[in-house]
Structure formats: structure tokens, C-alpha cells
Motif scaffolding. Structure first.
Motif, PDB file in Angstrom:
ATOM      1  N   THR A  38     -19.962  25.895  69.512  1.00  0.00           N
ATOM      2  CA  THR A  38     -20.045  26.196  67.516  1.00  0.00           C
ATOM      3  C   THR A  38     -19.060  25.389  66.627  1.00  0.00           C
ATOM      4  O   THR A  38     -19.553  24.748  65.517  1.00  0.00           O
ATOM      5  N   SER A  39     -17.855  25.118  66.894  1.00  0.00           N
ATOM      6  CA  SER A  39     -17.050  23.781  66.322  1.00  0.00           C
ATOM      7  C   SER A  39     -17.234  22.798  66.395  1.00  0.00           C
ATOM      8  O   SER A  39     -17.152  21.936  65.823  1.00  0.00           O
ATOM      9  N   ARG A  40     -17.936  22.494  67.908  1.00  0.00           N
ATOM     10  CA  ARG A  40     -17.793  20.403  67.370  1.00  0.00           C
ATOM     11  C   ARG A  40     -20.299  21.134  66.414  1.00  0.00           C
ATOM     12  O   ARG A  40     -19.465  19.421  66.080  1.00  0.00           O
ATOM     13  N   GLY A  41     -19.822  21.421  66.534  1.00  0.00           N
ATOM     14  CA  GLY A  41     -21.395  21.458  65.591  1.00  0.00           C
ATOM     15  C   GLY A  41     -21.080  21.449  64.421  1.00  0.00           C
ATOM     16  O   GLY A  41     -21.076  20.508  63.742  1.00  0.00           O
ATOM     17  N   LEU A  42     -20.401  22.168  64.155  1.00  0.00           N
ATOM     18  CA  LEU A  42     -19.624  22.058  62.785  1.00  0.00           C
ATOM     19  C   LEU A  42     -18.732  21.105  62.490  1.00  0.00           C
ATOM     20  O   LEU A  42     -19.036  20.672  60.670  1.00  0.00           O
ATOM     21  N   VAL A  65     -26.303  25.496  71.733  1.00  0.00           N
ATOM     22  CA  VAL A  65     -25.984  24.964  73.758  1.00  0.00           C
ATOM     23  C   VAL A  65     -25.774  26.160  74.137  1.00  0.00           C
ATOM     24  O   VAL A  65     -26.696  26.405  75.116  1.00  0.00           O
ATOM     25  N   SER A  66     -26.029  27.335  72.974  1.00  0.00           N
ATOM     26  CA  SER A  66     -27.217  28.728  74.532  1.00  0.00           C
ATOM     27  C   SER A  66     -28.478  28.257  74.585  1.00  0.00           C
ATOM     28  O   SER A  66     -28.691  28.351  75.779  1.00  0.00           O
ATOM     29  N   TYR A  67     -28.891  26.597  74.128  1.00  0.00           N
ATOM     30  CA  TYR A  67     -30.665  26.911  74.153  1.00  0.00           C
ATOM     31  C   TYR A  67     -30.427  25.476  75.383  1.00  0.00           C
ATOM     32  O   TYR A  67     -31.407  25.957  76.216  1.00  0.00           O
ATOM     33  N   PHE A  68     -29.311  25.282  75.244  1.00  0.00           N
ATOM     34  CA  PHE A  68     -29.409  24.072  76.094  1.00  0.00           C
ATOM     35  C   PHE A  68     -29.153  24.999  77.590  1.00  0.00           C
ATOM     36  O   PHE A  68     -29.496  24.524  79.094  1.00  0.00           O
ATOM     37  N   GLU A  69     -27.904  25.888  77.476  1.00  0.00           N
ATOM     38  CA  GLU A  69     -27.895  26.915  78.459  1.00  0.00           C
ATOM     39  C   GLU A  69     -29.299  27.050  79.113  1.00  0.00           C
ATOM     40  O   GLU A  69     -29.135  27.622  80.598  1.00  0.00           O
ATOM     41  N   TRP A  70     -30.157  28.057  78.481  1.00  0.00           N
ATOM     42  CA  TRP A  70     -30.705  28.707  78.912  1.00  0.00           C
ATOM     43  C   TRP A  70     -32.089  27.327  79.450  1.00  0.00           C
ATOM     44  O   TRP A  70     -32.822  27.645  80.532  1.00  0.00           O
ATOM     45  N   TRP A 110     -26.879  20.149  83.729  1.00  0.00           N
ATOM     46  CA  TRP A 110     -25.862  18.535  83.103  1.00  0.00           C
ATOM     47  C   TRP A 110     -24.516  18.497  83.014  1.00  0.00           C
ATOM     48  O   TRP A 110     -23.504  19.369  83.169  1.00  0.00           O
ATOM     49  N   SER A 111     -24.048  17.192  82.769  1.00  0.00           N
ATOM     50  CA  SER A 111     -22.603  16.596  82.321  1.00  0.00           C
ATOM     51  C   SER A 111     -22.481  17.539  80.793  1.00  0.00           C
ATOM     52  O   SER A 111     -23.002  17.577  80.225  1.00  0.00           O
ATOM     53  N   GLU A 112     -20.691  17.958  80.434  1.00  0.00           N
ATOM     54  CA  GLU A 112     -19.989  18.343  79.571  1.00  0.00           C
ATOM     55  C   GLU A 112     -20.900  16.742  78.235  1.00  0.00           C
ATOM     56  O   GLU A 112     -21.017  17.650  77.049  1.00  0.00           O
ATOM     57  N   ARG A 113     -20.558  15.966  79.093  1.00  0.00           N
ATOM     58  CA  ARG A 113     -20.652  14.668  77.448  1.00  0.00           C
ATOM     59  C   ARG A 113     -22.078  14.739  77.234  1.00  0.00           C
ATOM     60  O   ARG A 113     -22.240  14.513  75.843  1.00  0.00           O
ATOM     61  N   GLU A 114     -23.336  15.005  78.385  1.00  0.00           N
ATOM     62  CA  GLU A 114     -24.531  14.785  77.850  1.00  0.00           C
ATOM     63  C   GLU A 114     -25.113  16.340  76.458  1.00  0.00           C
ATOM     64  O   GLU A 114     -25.447  15.840  76.302  1.00  0.00           O
ATOM     65  N   VAL A 115     -24.066  17.187  77.017  1.00  0.00           N
ATOM     66  CA  VAL A 115     -24.276  18.117  76.166  1.00  0.00           C
ATOM     67  C   VAL A 115     -23.956  17.858  74.619  1.00  0.00           C
ATOM     68  O   VAL A 115     -24.635  18.024  74.047  1.00  0.00           O
ATOM     69  N   ASN A 116     -23.014  17.597  74.791  1.00  0.00           N
ATOM     70  CA  ASN A 116     -22.233  17.020  73.709  1.00  0.00           C
ATOM     71  C   ASN A 116     -22.866  15.931  72.260  1.00  0.00           C
ATOM     72  O   ASN A 116     -23.069  16.409  71.706  1.00  0.00           O
ATOM     73  N   ILE A 117     -23.605  14.772  73.605  1.00  0.00           N
ATOM     74  CA  ILE A 117     -24.512  14.753  72.718  1.00  0.00           C
ATOM     75  C   ILE A 117     -25.382  14.920  72.584  1.00  0.00           C
ATOM     76  O   ILE A 117     -26.050  14.777  71.250  1.00  0.00           O
TER      77      ILE A 117
END
Lengths: 436, 109
Positions: free
Chosen positions: A210-214, A368-373, A382-389
Motif C-alpha cells: 500500500t505504501s509503495r503504491g502511495l 499486490v493482493s491481486y498478485f498474490e491471488w 515471484w521475487s519481491e523485485r518482480e512484485v514491486n516492478i
């Protein structure tokens, strides 16, 4: 006409805990009025408005729980699927004494718009149990969760409705939901819920999402506003998960964090605060009161400090008609849901301050909930960097769409975000057609 | 997972770059002489961008340390100091150290 004026005109019954300047507003009526205003901008007729306003499916359940002292208590539980037009319903489950059916309906509708504005293939849902988990043992909360899941079992599922954490529900509660659902199905179903612990198929990067998106939304906003990034001062209200991670990410990127706060008050230091030191203090004392890293400041004073960006990351209805005029920030990024009242919005607009609305600003969490799903359905992680990008790409597309609509229609970001969201849901409605 | 960091930078920053890589236990990089122009390149008399000298550096490392390496590279240049190049991050399918036959992450440690 502002939401407040419309509500006053319609003599809305103020029956819930959602308080606005001392008045209690029914959140579902607020949500309906926001939608009506958006429909007016888009020229949508009354019938279609009603179709968009009413929840697709609502389930009200009784949740009997055997308490530790041997007594039996029955709690009221709700699961509302406001829309499943663009995909399965998605939204959290909250445990709170103030939960009402109308509140859950409103929150479900806001989830529909949030998922749509970001472009996630979801509708919107929300659930809740009217209870006070702070007065319950962990065992009582677990039994309540499992019974509630058993009651709503027919309407949830990885392709129907995917709950997530919300107020007073955490990764452990999600694990119980996943377990109860899986036990009933006879096999493990990781995709039925998000916000799970990593060991049960949770996603890396979820905690800070949430914070990264913010943070990304703030950067994109500063870019379109043409503001130089060097030396920008950020005031943050709230030091929960969202406030802390936002402070940390922004500090890493060389922004200056000048305030932080918990419910009892906060601290202010114009020279900048170190989020790590604050976190150490917070972990030890469960508050920032008495922290020597800056001067003591109240949560209300915090909103009015000299800063460039204000990030309300705590509760709803913090920036109101009585203090909006004193906000010095030129940019407000809403980390919390509904921190700005409709009246305050008008004042900030007149002042020329830009507000990046909650449904866009804090949508990193549901993204990221969607990514988790997706990862849970694939059973491949996925790796954390992949999620963040991937998060950054989705945030950028969403921000650009809202910005362009705002420019084209000459409306503020909040109205524009609603226009983008409602248009997407409406388009999906049109394509699917009415059955029969 | 492996990633390749490609960057273009002014030759004057090369030594500092090598130092910061060593600090992060990255024991290798490739440096190629490059020429090019970008938005911040100077203009010639005819208003055309001048082709300038740069270095192209390639570093292959584990994905986990990519952000830290980027942070280090950014620290070589003051914010908003223009014309100091760009960084690209590219997925690498595999790496093989020919002499030892090591592959994957071991080949780039």
C-alpha cells in the motif's frame, strides 16, 4: 453540488458511526451520492445508476460462538458483493464493534471502484462482523472466524469472492479462513483469500505494498505538477503499517519526513525524522508519544504543519471543513480510506491543492493482493523485485488514466478517478449485457 | 535469479563505480567505450545534438542486490545533475563460467 449538500437536501438518516464534523453520516448514502455525481458527469440514466448503486449480492449471517467462559454469544456478520461484473468480488473482512450492514455495503462499493480504477479483473466486496476483538481471546476470535467462514462458504471462493485483511484482521485470520474453506472443499485452496502468511502462499512485497503504491502515486503527481523533488518535506499522519512503510520508502528516496503520529499524538521535526528510530521507539512503547526525535504535536496540528506533501495514513474524516483551509501542503496523498471529507475537498480544491484520492492512492495494497491471488492460482511465486516492478507499472497506468481524464474533463483527481472507475464497470456491464 | 545492469556514464565516474561495486562484493564488470547523444547533450552550431563520449558498463548480479547497486550508482551523481547517463535492468536467463563450468548465481559471485 457537494456530497454534503446533497445529503442534507435528501435528509439522510445519520445512523452509523461514520462521523463528519460531529454529524453522523450513513456511509452507504455517501457512497451512493458519490456515484450519483459521477453518473451525472457521465450522463448515465437513473435505471443504470440504480443498477450500479445496489449490491449484487448481500449475505447477512448469525455467528454463534462458544466463549471461553462457556457462555454462547451470537454475532452479526455480513458479506456483500457489490459487483462481480469485472471479475470475482474482492475486499477485506473487518472485526469492529461499529460494523453495520450499510457500512459494509459502502465499503464494498468503494472496492468496486478501487479495483476498476487500477484495472484489476475484480469486482468489489467487503465483509465484517460486529464484535469487539480487543475484548476477545485469540481462541474466541478463531472460533468466530471459522464459523463465519462456514456461514459465508457458499458465496466465497477463488473465482467468486476473495476476502482479505481489514480492520482487526491479520495474516493469521486469513490462514484460518483458508483452512476452514479448504477443509470444507477437501483440498487446499490458496486462492480463496489474500493477505496470507508467506508459508501459506502469501506474496513477497505485500506488507509494504500500500505504501509503495502511495509513494509511486506521489512521484507521478509531483511529476505532472512540475515540482522539483529535491528537498521536499512530507508530513505523515499515522504510523501503522501504511505510515511506517511510506516513511521508510520516502526516506530511502531522499525525501524529508517531518512528522509521524500514532492515535495519541505525534512528533514534528522540520530537519527530518528517521523512520527506523521511530519504529524502534514504537515497538517498545506502542506509541510515538514521548519520543525525543522531535517536538510533540497533536494529530490535528500535524495536518497544518509547514510541509509540501501531506499523507494522511490513519483514520477517515481527518481533513475536515474546519481545518482544510489551514493545510499548507500543495499535494495530499490519501494513504487512509476517506481521510478527507467532501466539504474539505471543496476547500482544498479552491486553495489549489491537489488531492490524490484514496481509491487510487492506496490501491497498491489490493494490487499486490491481486498478485498474490495470481501466484496462488499458479502455485508459482515471484521475487519481491518482480512484485514491486509490476506494481509500479500498474500504478503508473492507473495514474496516467486518471490524470488524462482529469485534464480532458477539467475535473479534480477524485472526480476523475470515479469517472474512470465507473466508466470501466459500465463498459463491462454493456459488453456482458443483461441476463435475460 | 540473475539480472544484468547496463549503464551509460561519464568516464570521470568510473573509478568511483568500481569502488562501490567492490564494497558490495561484486568482483567484475565489463566496460565498453561508447558514443551517443540524449536529451541533455550539447547542441552544435546547427542545433543538432553532439555525439558525446560515454562508457557503457555491464554488471551481472543476483536480483536481490540490484536495488542496492542502483542506489549506489545513483549516489555517484547529485540529484538533477543532468547528462550523467541511464541505467537499464535486464533479465539474464543463465550465466556460465567457462573455466570452472559453474553456472547460474555461482558463475557471477
Amino acid at each position: 453540488m457537494s456530497v454534503m449538500k446533497t445529503l442534507k437536501k435528501n435528509k439522510v438518516v445519520r445512523s452509523t458511526s461514520s462521523s463528519l464534523n460531529g454529524q453522523n453520516l450513513n456511509p452507504y448514502e455517501v457512497a451512493r451520492t458519490q456515484l450519483k455525481q459521477t453518473c451525472d458527469i457521465l450522463g448515465i440514466n437513473d435505471g443504470t445508476y440504480e443498477m450500479l448503486a445496489k449490491p449484487r449480492r448481500s449475505l447477512v449471517v448469525s455467528v454463534p460462538v462458544k466463549m471461553d467462559d462457556g457462555s454462547l454469544k451470537v454475532f452479526d456478520g455480513y458479506r456483500v458483493q457489490h459487483s462481480t461484473t469485472r471479475g470475482p468480488a474482492k475486499g477485506g473482512i473487518r472485526y469492529h464493534p461499529d460494523v453495520t450492514f450499510d457500512e459494509v455495503k459502502a465499503l464494498a462499493m468503494w472496492m468496486t471502484w478501487k479495483c476498476a480504477v487500477v484495472g484489476l479483473p475484480y469486482g468489489g466486496g467487503k465483509g465484517g462482523i460486529r464484535c469487539d476483538p480487543k475484548k476477545m481471546s485469540r481462541g474466541e476470535v478463531e472460533r468466530m472466524t471459522r464459523r463465519f467462514v462456514s456461514e459465508i462458504l457458499p458465496v466465497i471462493g477463488p473465482y467468486r469472492d476473495i476476502p482479505a485483511p481489514d480492520v482487526n484482521t491479520d495474516a493469521q485470520v486469513m490462514a484460518w479462513i483458508m483452512d476452514t474453506y479448504s477443509t470444507n472443499q477437501g483440498y487446499p485452496v490458496h486462492g480463496v483469500v489474500t493477505g496470507k502468511p508467506l508459508q501459506l502462499g502469501g506474496s513477497l512485497g505485500r506488507e509494504a505494498a500500500t505504501s509503495r503504491g502511495l509513494f509511486f502515486n506521489m512521484l507521478f503527481a509531483l511529476q505532472v505538477l512540475g515540482k522539483p523533488l529535491a528537498g521536499l518535506r512530507i508530513a505523515i499522519q499515522g504510523f501503522g503499517n501504511v505510515g511506517y512503510w511510506f516513511a521508510r520508502i520516502a526516506k530511502d528516496a531522499d525525501f524529508k519526513i517531518v512528522t509521524a503520529s500514532t492515535s495519541g499524538g505525534g512528533i514534528y521535526n522540520p530537519k527530518g525524522l528517521d523512520p527506523e528510530k521511530l519504529q524502534t521507539y514504537y515497538k517498545k512503547n506502542r506509541t510515538l508519544e514521548g519520543c525525543k526525535e522531535g517536538d510533540r504535536i497533536s494529530n490535528q496540528e500535524l495536518l497544518e504543519v509547514d510541509c509540501d506533501v501531506l499523507a494522511p495514513c490513519a483514520l477517515e474524516n481527518q481533513i475536515t471543513a474546519s481545518n482544510a483551509g489551514k493545510v499548507k501542503a500543495f499535494l495530499v496523498v490519501e494513504g487512509a480510506n476517506g481521510p478527507t471529507t467532501p466539504d474539505a475537498d471543496v476547500i482544498l480544491d479552491k486553495k489549489g491543492a491537489t488531492v490524490i484520492p484514496d481509491i487510487l492512492a492506496n490501491s497498491g495494497g489490493v494490487t499486490v493482493s491481486y498478485f498474490e491471488w495470481v501466484q496462488s492460482l499458479q502455485e508459482y511465486f515471484w521475487s519481491e523485485r518482480e512484485v514491486n516492478i509490476k506494481l509500479r507499472d500498474i500504478m503508473e497506468n492507473a495514474f496516467n488514466a486518471v490524470h488524462q481524464t482529469s485534464q480532458k474533463r477539467k475535473i479534480n483527481f477524485r472526480k476523475s478517478a470515479y469517472v474512470v472507475a465507473v466508466s470501466k464497470v459500465l463498459e463491462a456491464h454493456k459488453l456482458r449485457g443483461l441476463n435475460p | 535469479m540473475l539480472r544484468k545492469i547496463e549503464l551509460y556514464l561519464k568516464p570521470s565516474r568510473l573509478n568511483s563505480l568500481q569502488d562501490l561495486l567492490i564494497k558490495r562484493n561484486i568482483d567484475g564488470m565489463s566496460v565498453l567505450e561508447a558514443k551517443g547523444f540524449g536529451l541533455d547533450s550539447k547542441l552544435d552550431k546547427g542545433g543538432k545534438r553532439l555525439i558525446e563520449d560515454r562508457l557503457k558498463v555491464e554488471i551481472v548480479c543476483r536480483e536481490e542486490i540490484v536495488d542496492d547497486v542502483i542506489k549506489g550508482i545513483k549516489s555517484l551523481v547529485t540529484k538533477n545533475e543532468l547528462g550523467y547517463g541511464k541505467i537499464f535492468v535486464i533479465p539474464v536467463e543463465d550465466a556460465i563460467r567457462v573455466s570452472t563450468r559453474e553456472f547460474g548465481e555461482k558463475a557471477v559471485v
